[in-house]
Scaffold this active site. Sequence first.
Site, PDB file in Angstrom:
ATOM      1  N   ASP A 175      -0.901   1.393  -4.736  1.00 36.79           N
ATOM      2  CA  ASP A 175      -1.837   0.374  -5.227  1.00 36.79           C
ATOM      3  C   ASP A 175      -3.197   0.966  -5.566  1.00 36.79           C
ATOM      4  O   ASP A 175      -4.157   0.226  -5.819  1.00 36.79           O
ATOM      5  CB  ASP A 175      -1.970  -0.789  -4.247  1.00 36.79           C
ATOM      6  CG  ASP A 175      -2.596  -0.399  -2.928  1.00 36.79           C
ATOM      7  OD1 ASP A 175      -2.323   0.713  -2.446  1.00 36.79           O
ATOM      8  OD2 ASP A 175      -3.355  -1.205  -2.358  1.00 36.79           O
ATOM      9  N   SER A 197       0.828  -1.204   0.000  1.00 39.84           N
ATOM     10  CA  SER A 197       0.000   0.000   0.000  1.00 39.84           C
ATOM     11  C   SER A 197       0.865   1.259   0.000  1.00 39.84           C
ATOM     12  O   SER A 197       1.609   1.498  -0.940  1.00 39.84           O
ATOM     13  CB  SER A 197      -0.966  -0.028   1.177  1.00 39.84           C
ATOM     14  OG  SER A 197      -1.898   1.025   1.098  1.00 39.84           O
ATOM     15  N   ASP A 209      -2.289   6.477  -4.049  1.00 38.93           N
ATOM     16  CA  ASP A 209      -1.155   5.752  -3.474  1.00 38.93           C
ATOM     17  C   ASP A 209      -0.717   4.631  -4.422  1.00 38.93           C
ATOM     18  O   ASP A 209      -1.352   4.387  -5.456  1.00 38.93           O
ATOM     19  CB  ASP A 209      -1.491   5.248  -2.074  1.00 38.93           C
ATOM     20  CG  ASP A 209      -2.529   4.154  -2.055  1.00 38.93           C
ATOM     21  OD1 ASP A 209      -3.243   3.979  -3.056  1.00 38.93           O
ATOM     22  OD2 ASP A 209      -2.655   3.455  -1.027  1.00 38.93           O
ATOM     23  N   ASP A 257      -5.702   2.453  -4.124  1.00 35.68           N
ATOM     24  CA  ASP A 257      -6.959   2.280  -3.395  1.00 35.68           C
ATOM     25  C   ASP A 257      -7.257   3.479  -2.494  1.00 35.68           C
ATOM     26  O   ASP A 257      -8.326   3.563  -1.900  1.00 35.68           O
ATOM     27  CB  ASP A 257      -6.999   0.974  -2.600  1.00 35.68           C
ATOM     28  CG  ASP A 257      -5.928   0.875  -1.523  1.00 35.68           C
ATOM     29  OD1 ASP A 257      -5.066   1.776  -1.442  1.00 35.68           O
ATOM     30  OD2 ASP A 257      -5.939  -0.113  -0.771  1.00 35.68           O
TER      31      ASP A 257
END
Length: 571
Positions: free
Chosen positions: A302, A143, A300, A304
């Site tokens: 990834d 993340s 960010d 999400d």
Amino acid sequence: MTEKKLYQQWLEKATEDVDLQKELQEIAGDDAAISDHFYRDLEFGTGGLRGVIGAGTYRMNIYTVRRATQGLANYVNAAFSNPRVAISYDSRIKSDVFTKAAAEVLAANGIHVYIYTELMPTPMLSYAVRAQHCSAGIMVTASHNPAKYNGYKVYGSDGCQMTIDAANAVLEQINALDMFDDVKHVDFAEAVSAGTVTYTPQSVIDAYYADVCKQSLNPDLCAKSGLKIVYTPLNGTGNKPVRHILSAIGIQDVMVVPEQENPDGNFTTCPYPNPEIREALECGLKLCREVKPDLLLATDPDADRVGIAVPDGDDYALFTGNEVGAMLLDYICQQRIEKGTMPENPIVVKTIVTTDIVNAIAKNYGVEVIDVLTGFKFIGEQIGFLEEKGEESRYIFGFEESYGYLAGTYVRDKDAVVASMLICEMAAYYRTKGISMIEARRQMYSKYGVYVHSQHSFTFEGESGMIQMQEIMTKLRGAHPTEIGGLSVLQFDDYQTSVSKNCETGVETAITLPKSNVLAFSLEDGAKVVIRPSGTEPKIKAYYTTKAETNAEAESKKDALDTAFSAMILG
């Protein structure tokens, strides 16, 4: 087995990765370093795995990934006939390597694997699980953590991150395995050649984009608005999907921050690639000051989570996740009622550390609020519960304070792609009304009250840090404070023991949410402190809420709370 014996075992058996062997040689004779690498296994929980990349049982490497995947394979094979697993990965160091390692184990266990042809965001992994009728999913990502980290999130057949019971079942399988002797794997190229590993088709990507676009409330608005956007994917996976969706809704004036456009796991311009942190947005803010856009978007690695900044006088102001989520909820409710698309008995879902202004907004529009534990998997779980009853249309929005949002039920995790679309649409809507985003936020606070929220993370590295974190939680649980920063504690909630205590009457009631290591202190004047150890980082996180008539007064109260509670944590 002792740390030194484990170290020796890895010297002898962990020979496939030259980087690991080099690292093992470098720590030879360093007892403290060997202990830090081997004193425990990398913990598998509802967040999957997450840790520093490197050699040892307490690091992210192909061996810890393989072992976790073998445990997942055993679980899936026992629970499903003809199981399938979808995998995606982000831009982090070795994400592609760990993806292949996981696929090799699954294929060796007779499980069909679907992999995207290139790196893709977390929400697109959630979508791939459901679209391809998979038994589970794996997202290789850490993340928003610094570059030295990587991780591995596991999803159930519903496209939602595994919740507590399922994660515990997988953990039980993992714990029964020897790191080297009990793990099956085949060569990746051979698995592709045999057809055990195949690539997720373009049709799934196109269907995802179509479902994102269906969440638009004013699909023709953005093309007419003249909205100008600066966007940064923070060297992650968002670049193609976010730009595709912005183009689809008619936003053509999009400038991407050049230093952060392409995938780069080193994150050289943003050591903490987290849109919650101003430092990560500095390159974007610099470009904003030059080209004067209406909005800065930052996703960010990834993709999400998404953060924003908007014009404020001669500079740009960052909005918090709570503010963006509350504004989106207000916009969604207002527009769905206006257009006659609000369902009967609508529901918004938020986590227990997310802003309480949601309750005021929801009350205004007749929307039910469901509070869940921290983690978007619990929001996704609520969508699943509604789906089981044929009532998923009641869900209109879900969000958490850490910049994660989801409109629609097509995925079961937070989605920065749909959030970016709705944020731009909301900004375009207010622009057509002659209202800036700053003014729209002011109007919201004027209507519902000023709520200020902040988070303070206390870092505790290594083995000693883990012990210290446990001691802090035990102390606060066993003898909780009766006042914090001069404000009396009115209610104490212990989500581990499932007990809520009214501190004025002494009456205790049951908390019906799953057990979790979280403590909450409800204080005078609508203030609140919530504390929990992170499930993925060596941190304890404290969340503060204060409410007042003005922002300055609420900020002052928040600072006083932080000072007092920090002294309790660190004293």
